[in-house]
Design a protein around this motif. Sequence first.
Motif, PDB file in Angstrom:
ATOM      1  N   ARG A   3       0.831  -1.213   0.000  1.00 16.49           N
ATOM      2  CA  ARG A   3       0.000   0.000   0.000  1.00 16.49           C
ATOM      3  C   ARG A   3       0.863   1.260   0.000  1.00 16.49           C
ATOM      4  O   ARG A   3       0.529   2.266   0.608  1.00 16.49           O
ATOM      5  CB  ARG A   3      -0.934   0.017   1.215  1.00 16.49           C
ATOM      6  N   ARG A  41       4.964  -3.770  -6.657  1.00 22.34           N
ATOM      7  CA  ARG A  41       4.082  -2.803  -7.317  1.00 22.34           C
ATOM      8  C   ARG A  41       4.737  -1.432  -7.427  1.00 22.34           C
ATOM      9  O   ARG A  41       5.146  -0.854  -6.440  1.00 22.34           O
ATOM     10  CB  ARG A  41       2.807  -2.700  -6.488  1.00 22.34           C
ATOM     11  N   SER A  52      -2.949   8.399  -5.876  1.00 22.77           N
ATOM     12  CA  SER A  52      -3.196   7.096  -5.264  1.00 22.77           C
ATOM     13  C   SER A  52      -3.389   7.200  -3.755  1.00 22.77           C
ATOM     14  O   SER A  52      -4.249   6.532  -3.183  1.00 22.77           O
ATOM     15  CB  SER A  52      -2.031   6.155  -5.594  1.00 22.77           C
ATOM     16  N   VAL A  53      -2.605   8.067  -3.124  1.00 24.36           N
ATOM     17  CA  VAL A  53      -2.756   8.266  -1.679  1.00 24.36           C
ATOM     18  C   VAL A  53      -4.050   9.036  -1.392  1.00 24.36           C
ATOM     19  O   VAL A  53      -4.835   8.638  -0.530  1.00 24.36           O
ATOM     20  CB  VAL A  53      -1.525   8.995  -1.089  1.00 24.36           C
ATOM     21  N   THR A  57      -6.172   4.412  -2.342  1.00 26.62           N
ATOM     22  CA  THR A  57      -5.593   3.150  -2.804  1.00 26.62           C
ATOM     23  C   THR A  57      -4.351   2.807  -2.001  1.00 26.62           C
ATOM     24  O   THR A  57      -4.122   1.660  -1.633  1.00 26.62           O
ATOM     25  CB  THR A  57      -5.240   3.233  -4.310  1.00 26.62           C
ATOM     26  N   ASP A  58      -3.533   3.826  -1.732  1.00 23.46           N
ATOM     27  CA  ASP A  58      -2.315   3.634  -0.958  1.00 23.46           C
ATOM     28  C   ASP A  58      -2.370   4.451   0.316  1.00 23.46           C
ATOM     29  O   ASP A  58      -3.054   5.484   0.387  1.00 23.46           O
ATOM     30  CB  ASP A  58      -1.088   4.033  -1.793  1.00 23.46           C
ATOM     31  N   LEU A  59      -1.643   4.001   1.316  1.00 20.77           N
ATOM     32  CA  LEU A  59      -1.627   4.670   2.611  1.00 20.77           C
ATOM     33  C   LEU A  59      -0.548   5.731   2.700  1.00 20.77           C
ATOM     34  O   LEU A  59      -0.671   6.680   3.472  1.00 20.77           O
ATOM     35  CB  LEU A  59      -1.421   3.647   3.730  1.00 20.77           C
TER      36      LEU A  59
END
Length: 178
Positions: A3, A41, A52-53, A57-59
Amino acid sequence: RGRIAFTDPGISGSCFTGLVTLMYAQGEEALKRFAENLDGRQLEGSGDVVRSVAGGTDLVGVTLEETALKRIAAGDNIALVYPADGSSCVPDGSALIRGAAHAENARRFLDFTVSREVQELLAGEFCRRSVRGDVEPQASMVPLEEIPMADYDVAQASGRRDAVLMSWAFYLGEEAEP
């Protein structure tokens, strides 16, 4: 694990700088651990990191200060965090090519780019740190002297680029280490 928003450092100069900063701050073994935490990834472009953050989607993501600050100013629900073990502050550069056909015009342009007016514009509108000491950064910026810095050597990083990228590919499981 899996993530973290990060772009291929062979494509993105900012992610290459981030990767080398990590290596300088924590040692080369940190690259292997970071690759493991990416879970194979990587994003296609550095602009994808903040999206994305911000999109959930990502942390966490590795990006440029200016990129994150622009997105925060635009209303993205993200926060900027500087690594406690060291970040880097790598200057952009401008140069005049020896023997340039219009050297005087080029000198004038270079002088223009470092003028107070342009540097204030970059600081105020583009979330950039000025190369001038008489231009104040945005109030939202942490003073540079308060950010822990890794000992980033631009010439060394540049000279080791191919070796770093080969090691990185190996750690990601993309190819054999030389």
